[in-house]
Scaffold this active site. Structure first.
Site, PDB file in Angstrom:
ATOM      1  N   ARG A  53      -1.299   2.299   4.175  1.00 49.66           N
ATOM      2  CA  ARG A  53      -0.126   1.767   3.840  1.00 49.66           C
ATOM      3  C   ARG A  53       0.501   2.981   3.526  1.00 49.66           C
ATOM      4  O   ARG A  53       0.014   4.099   3.233  1.00 49.66           O
ATOM      5  CB  ARG A  53       0.001   0.746   2.565  1.00 49.66           C
ATOM      6  CG  ARG A  53      -1.178   0.821   1.813  1.00 49.66           C
ATOM      7  CD  ARG A  53      -1.364   1.883   0.813  1.00 49.66           C
ATOM      8  NE  ARG A  53      -0.062   2.074   0.043  1.00 49.66           N
ATOM      9  CZ  ARG A  53       0.201   3.334  -0.536  1.00 49.66           C
ATOM     10  NH1 ARG A  53      -0.634   4.381  -0.293  1.00 49.66           N
ATOM     11  NH2 ARG A  53       1.360   3.509  -1.051  1.00 49.66           N
ATOM     12  N   GLY A  54       1.840   3.110   2.812  1.00 53.73           N
ATOM     13  CA  GLY A  54       2.657   4.331   2.703  1.00 53.73           C
ATOM     14  C   GLY A  54       3.509   4.549   3.901  1.00 53.73           C
ATOM     15  O   GLY A  54       2.856   4.641   5.036  1.00 53.73           O
ATOM     16  N   ARG A  90       4.793  -4.042  10.180  1.00 55.13           N
ATOM     17  CA  ARG A  90       5.372  -4.116   8.644  1.00 55.13           C
ATOM     18  C   ARG A  90       6.975  -3.605   8.818  1.00 55.13           C
ATOM     19  O   ARG A  90       7.411  -2.910   9.579  1.00 55.13           O
ATOM     20  CB  ARG A  90       4.994  -2.953   7.869  1.00 55.13           C
ATOM     21  CG  ARG A  90       3.400  -3.501   7.046  1.00 55.13           C
ATOM     22  CD  ARG A  90       3.071  -2.773   6.078  1.00 55.13           C
ATOM     23  NE  ARG A  90       3.890  -3.304   4.561  1.00 55.13           N
ATOM     24  CZ  ARG A  90       3.591  -2.646   3.527  1.00 55.13           C
ATOM     25  NH1 ARG A  90       2.684  -1.398   3.473  1.00 55.13           N
ATOM     26  NH2 ARG A  90       4.165  -2.761   2.551  1.00 55.13           N
ATOM     27  N   ASP A 244      10.725   4.531   1.720  1.00 57.65           N
ATOM     28  CA  ASP A 244      10.144   4.089   3.102  1.00 57.65           C
ATOM     29  C   ASP A 244      11.428   3.999   3.872  1.00 57.65           C
ATOM     30  O   ASP A 244      11.193   3.743   5.115  1.00 57.65           O
ATOM     31  CB  ASP A 244       9.797   2.455   2.742  1.00 57.65           C
ATOM     32  CG  ASP A 244       8.691   2.361   2.002  1.00 57.65           C
ATOM     33  OD1 ASP A 244       8.648   2.519   0.859  1.00 57.65           O
ATOM     34  OD2 ASP A 244       7.646   2.061   2.715  1.00 57.65           O
ATOM     35  N   LYS A 255       9.313   1.130  -3.342  1.00 54.89           N
ATOM     36  CA  LYS A 255       8.632  -0.078  -3.832  1.00 54.89           C
ATOM     37  C   LYS A 255       9.501  -0.793  -4.760  1.00 54.89           C
ATOM     38  O   LYS A 255      10.131  -0.130  -5.536  1.00 54.89           O
ATOM     39  CB  LYS A 255       7.420   0.363  -4.269  1.00 54.89           C
ATOM     40  CG  LYS A 255       6.447  -0.560  -4.742  1.00 54.89           C
ATOM     41  CD  LYS A 255       6.067  -1.674  -3.989  1.00 54.89           C
ATOM     42  CE  LYS A 255       5.452  -1.313  -2.461  1.00 54.89           C
ATOM     43  NZ  LYS A 255       5.469  -2.475  -1.729  1.00 54.89           N
TER      44      LYS A 255
HETATM   45  O1  MRU Z   1       4.025  -1.180   0.248  1.00 59.32           O
HETATM   46  P1  MRU Z   1       3.401   0.353   0.392  1.00 59.32           P
HETATM   47  O2  MRU Z   1       2.229   0.303  -0.568  1.00 59.32           O
HETATM   48  O3  MRU Z   1       3.204   0.546   1.780  1.00 59.32           O
HETATM   49  O4  MRU Z   1       4.628   1.004  -0.242  1.00 59.32           O
HETATM   50  C1  MRU Z   1       4.693   2.308  -0.446  1.00 59.32           C
HETATM   51  C2  MRU Z   1       5.853   2.815  -1.075  1.00 59.32           C
HETATM   52  O5  MRU Z   1       6.758   2.047  -1.636  1.00 59.32           O
HETATM   53  C3  MRU Z   1       5.843   4.419  -1.049  1.00 59.32           C
HETATM   54  O6  MRU Z   1       6.517   5.000  -2.236  1.00 59.32           O
HETATM   55  C4  MRU Z   1       6.629   4.885   0.173  1.00 59.32           C
HETATM   56  O7  MRU Z   1       6.032   4.447   1.278  1.00 59.32           O
HETATM   57  C5  MRU Z   1       6.576   6.203   0.410  1.00 59.32           C
HETATM   58  S1  MRU Z   1       5.143   7.044   0.604  1.00 59.32           S
HETATM   59  C6  MRU Z   1       5.258   8.659   0.861  1.00 59.32           C
END
Ligand code: MRU
Length: 367
Positions: A53-54, A90, A244, A255
């Site tokens: 994820r990320g 996603r 994101d 997030k």
């Molecule tokens: O739902 P996730 O864990 O994929 O969300 C991740 C985030 O919100 C991060 O802050 C974002 O992807 C930036 S990662 C460098």
């Protein structure tokens, strides 16, 4: 970054030259498990189930997913199928679509006999590029931390607040929000990180705390609602979060809960920075609040919690009444006016259309 003294990345090509290794992030912080992805479907599943994820890591995984798909079917139909399978894994992180477009642009003009090798090579480049970009973010963000450190009494740390996990686990290495923090730590600057737990999936408490701890960076986990209190009492020097998707107007999607931190930062004159690699900019979206799709996830993420019991077992328990409805929005959008600056690989930018367009003219031309 390091795990108990050993350098790791979040994703890599296995020595067999075919399959892809990745840290299973669903098992952290309790278990360190490496997963092996051997097909496009497994890569899509890894993204969907948040094994990875990320935003940047989702992009890199999708790129390797296309390479895995090419082994099975490198025809135009196979390329198209891989794209369609992965792009829906996603919805919010734009890096997924960006990486798939990059793969398609590279592979479409080639014959089916050339595609597999070219796909692995391009996926590897995308992963390496992510590391280089994050190192650029580290260099450009470092002066923000150094600036605070210069005003500090000797021995006093710079307090940085972060939300969710925009650390090396969310990228291929270094992270985005954490990149300047890791570099400052490496340079001997005393940094302390306030880690928002980040309900409901607890990426802060489970992942950011884990990676900072294993790399030796001082940190404290806080419940999500604590940041405002800390800011009122001068205990946060700056906030740095990831994202994101950044719209062309500088609105920042990240997030869920990021917006509330930005509001509290604004009210308390705490600088609020967003670290982002350029593939996270979506120049096709003019207004982030109106147009960025927000993922809604399963109610179980809110109703249940998993943790380790005193006798070492992993157990999931329900924490809400039976029958109460649940809403689980994965992300929110912070309006550009609440963002102090965007830390990119090309410098710290104002969060507005003109600055983004001037820094990344080639992306505008490609739209
Ligand atoms: O739902 P996730 O864990 O994929 O969300 C991740 C985030 O919100 C991060 O802050 C974002 O992807 C930036 S990662 C460098």
């Amino acid at each position: 970054m390091k795990v108990d003294g050993r350098h790791y990345r979040s994703i890599w090509l296995e020595p067999d030259g075919r399959s892809v290794g990745a840290i299973d992030q669903r098992r952290l912080p309790h278990e360190f498990v490496v997963a092996k992805l051997t097909s496009c479907e497994e890569a899509a599943d890894a993204i969907r189930t948040m094994l990875v994820r990320g935003a940047p890591l989702i992009g890199a995984t999708a790129a390797f997913g296309v390479a895995l798909a090419m082994r099975e079917d490198a025809s135009d139909a196979g390329l198209d199928r891989a794209y369609r399978t992965l792009v829906v894994a996603r919805p919010t992180a734009i890096n997924l679509k960006w990486a798939l477009e990059e793969m398609r642009t590279t592979l479409a003009p080639l014959s089916r006999f050339e595609r597999t090798e070219a796909a692995y090579a391009r996926a590897d480049e995308i992963a390496e590029q992510d590391v280089a970009i994050n190192q650029g973010i580290a260099r450009n963000g470092l002066p923000l931390i150094e600036g605070v450190a210069a005003r500090r009494k000797p021995g006093e740390p710079v307090n940085v607040l972060t939300h969710c996990n925009a650390g090396w686990l969310a990228t291929v290495d270094w992270g985005t929000a954490t990149a300047p923090i890791y570099l400052a730590h490496e340079r001997g600057i005393k940094v302390h990180v306030w880690v928002d737990e980040t309900r409901p999936r607890n990426q802060g408490a489970s992942l950011t705390a884990w990676e900072l701890g294993h790399h030796g960076v001082p940190h404290t986990i806080i419940p999500d609602n604590t940041g405002g209190h800390l800011m009122q009492h001068g205990m946060v020097d700056l906030a740095i979060v990831g994202t994101d998707r950044v719209a062309a107007n500088g609105d920042v999607c990240n997030k869920i809960g990021t917006y509330l931190k930005a509001l509290a930062a604004h009210d308390n004159d705490v600088p609020f920075y967003v670290a982002l690699p350029s593939p996270t900019i979506d120049f096709a979206i003019d207004d982030g609040i109106r147009d960025i799709p927000i993922e809604q996830r399963a109610a179980a993420e809110v109703t249940d919690m998993t943790g380790r019991t005193a006798d070492g077992r992993l157990e999931t328990v329900r924490i809400v009444p039976e029958g109460s409805p649940v809403a689980n929005y994965g992300f929110d959008v912070t309006p550009a006016r609440l963002v102090t600056g965007l830390i990119t690989e090309r410098g710290v930018l104002k969060p507005d259309r003109a600055s983004l367009a001037a820094a990344f003219p080639e992306r505008i031309a490609a739209e």
